[in-house]
Design an enzyme around this catalytic site. Structure first.
Site, PDB file in Angstrom:
ATOM      1  N   SER A 151       0.837  -1.199   0.000  1.00 33.10           N
ATOM      2  CA  SER A 151       0.000   0.000   0.000  1.00 33.10           C
ATOM      3  C   SER A 151       0.881   1.263   0.000  1.00 33.10           C
ATOM      4  O   SER A 151       1.652   1.458  -0.943  1.00 33.10           O
ATOM      5  CB  SER A 151      -0.964  -0.056   1.188  1.00 33.10           C
ATOM      6  OG  SER A 151      -2.020   0.867   1.031  1.00 33.10           O
ATOM      7  N   ASP A 227     -10.002  -5.642  -3.218  1.00 33.11           N
ATOM      8  CA  ASP A 227      -9.370  -4.635  -2.365  1.00 33.11           C
ATOM      9  C   ASP A 227     -10.296  -3.420  -2.264  1.00 33.11           C
ATOM     10  O   ASP A 227     -10.683  -2.828  -3.269  1.00 33.11           O
ATOM     11  CB  ASP A 227      -8.035  -4.240  -3.001  1.00 33.11           C
ATOM     12  CG  ASP A 227      -7.181  -3.365  -2.096  1.00 33.11           C
ATOM     13  OD1 ASP A 227      -7.736  -2.458  -1.453  1.00 33.11           O
ATOM     14  OD2 ASP A 227      -5.964  -3.589  -2.076  1.00 33.11           O
ATOM     15  N   HIS A 260      -7.371  -6.096   0.856  1.00 31.94           N
ATOM     16  CA  HIS A 260      -6.192  -5.267   1.134  1.00 31.94           C
ATOM     17  C   HIS A 260      -5.402  -5.762   2.355  1.00 31.94           C
ATOM     18  O   HIS A 260      -4.405  -5.150   2.730  1.00 31.94           O
ATOM     19  CB  HIS A 260      -6.663  -3.820   1.368  1.00 31.94           C
ATOM     20  CG  HIS A 260      -5.588  -2.773   1.219  1.00 31.94           C
ATOM     21  ND1 HIS A 260      -4.976  -2.509   0.016  1.00 31.94           N
ATOM     22  CD2 HIS A 260      -5.001  -1.925   2.114  1.00 31.94           C
ATOM     23  CE1 HIS A 260      -4.070  -1.543   0.179  1.00 31.94           C
ATOM     24  NE2 HIS A 260      -4.062  -1.176   1.445  1.00 31.94           N
TER      25      HIS A 260
END
Lengths: 284, 284
Positions: A151, A227, A260
């Site tokens: 991320s 995600d 995620h």
């Protein structure tokens, strides 16, 4: 000077945690390092290759260490893994109530704006200070390093690798923020850290850096299709476009059903460590 | 009636979390279940074997799920894993300020003393209510179950398996409390839950149960030599003595350098799932 604050045996090696004063960040910092079973503290001839893992928003060094399951593969491939914190920390460091900005959200850049610039110099910390500290204290190759992250840390890994091809041998990312100048998280952070002048932002944007990369370091990127941040924040299609346009090698893998979380990372961390091991073994 | 509260894809399968009302514990409970990639929700012919994991003091269902790295092996061996909480929970459930007693510390027994007896019936919950709930809601073999756990949960797994050989096909433990009637954690909890009369305690003590076991179910036990609770609380030497005396098969493995943490569990969880898979494949 580093001071050990924890050590645990795992997969035959040692997961260790250290505190040190960072002169770049002007505060005490903590990092974790996994030393595989074959790590040899004494023999300088047998240095161990190393990966740097950069975590995402809100994380410190522990999320990766406890949840990713990387130690099994690091032991198998005989690679050390350094996991730094995601920002300067402490009461003397300015903070913000939002979870996506300030402490826990350093974005791996050098801030130029007050009140952030005195501490938020994560780019220099990751590129220079921390590798030097690791080299001084461990029997580890730090002239050639692999770097990866998740991320915000995926953004950090790709931008840092693209800007320092002489230092970073291999790079990969999970669910990276592919173009911070084109997403809410990035715009917010860059405005605060770098100021309103958007011309300065492109130095920390993977898609912009692809256009001028001097070394076409291959990118491995894994992205979950479920995600929750995919559309608004991550935008792998922008990275794909940039790589296609400039013939930059990109292996973008989209995985149905994955989100995620660290459950996604754990599922494919073995592939990433294999990717880095191949590159590091060639060069070391 | 179970209600899903979370689901994440990992290693091709699904880590799911459910809430339900427990009539045995008189409160709402949460459990996690990992369903491997080959889990077949529809076809009753292709039921999936299952392991129950019992966690230690202070844990809920999440510690194992996020830290043990078990999903990789569960996917490989096509086994589901159920991770319950370690006690009844909630504001209506009596609690205690100590971390080693009351909520988070149910000790997998049926309490007989006030104010605990109304809720603290973890033995019946694990042996009967939860397996029935799993059988009703998932396409899983629950007539033959493997059971394993850590510390207080290692005590739970061994005692429950020894008392229910018709239900539990295989058993193993990490760092179990081998004889709660002979250690401070156990004495404290048993005094509160079961009363001062120590003759009632032996029904929940692995070493005592070994003497009367009707089925010599082989025990796999892993113990770290640097475990901070080894001498005072865990006492594997008592289990070894009891097993030797009664010819009960025990594979007690002592591991140099490892402590009481999930780093230890992660290092050997693959061996344990292999141990259970062999037994479950034979009988299913």
């Amino acid at each position: 000077m580093i001071k050990e604050v924890a050590t645990n045996k795992i997969f035959g090696g040692w997961q260790r945690r250290f505190q040190h004063y960072s002169s770049v960040l002007n505060c005490d910092m903590v990092f974790s390092i996994y030393l595989p079973p074959n790590y040899d503290e004494q023999a300088n001839k047998q240095k161990t290759p190393v990966l740097f893992w950069l975590s995402g928003l809100t994380c410190n060094d522990q999320n990766f260490v406890t949840k990713a399951g990387a130690q099994r593969y690091a032991a198998e491939y005989n690679i050390a893994i350094v996991a730094p914190d995601t920002s300067p920390r402490g009461e003397s460091v300015p903070d913000d109530d939002a979870w996506d900005f300030a402490q826990g959200a350093g974005f791996y850049l050098n801030a130029t704006q007050e009140p952030w610039s005195q501490h938020f110099q994560m780019y220099d910390y990751i590129v220079d200070e921390l590798p030097s500290l690791i080299a001084e204290n461990f029997s580890i190759y730090t002239n050639k390093i692999g770097i990866f992250g998740h991320s915000m840390g995926g953004h950090g890994a790709i931008t840092i690798a693209l800007k320092n091809p002489e230092k970073f041998t291999s790079v990969s990312a999970f669910s990276p923020i592919c173009s911070p100048i084109n997403c809410p998280w990035g715009k917010k952070a860059f405005t605060h850290y770098l100021g309103e002048d958007q011309s300065r932002w492109s130095h920390y944007d993977s898609c912009e850096l692809i256009t001028a990369a001097t070394d076409r370091l291959p990118l491995l990127v894994d992205q979950g299709e479920e995600d929750e941040f995919l559309q608004e924040q991550l935008k792998p299609e922008l990275l794909l476009q940039a790589c296609n346009k400039y013939n930059h090698p990109l292996n973008l893998r989209r995985h149905q059903g994955y989100d995620h979380s660290y459950y996604f990372i754990a599922s494919f961390i073995g592939d990433h460590i294999h990717h880095h091991a191949q590159a590091l073994t060639k060069t070391s």
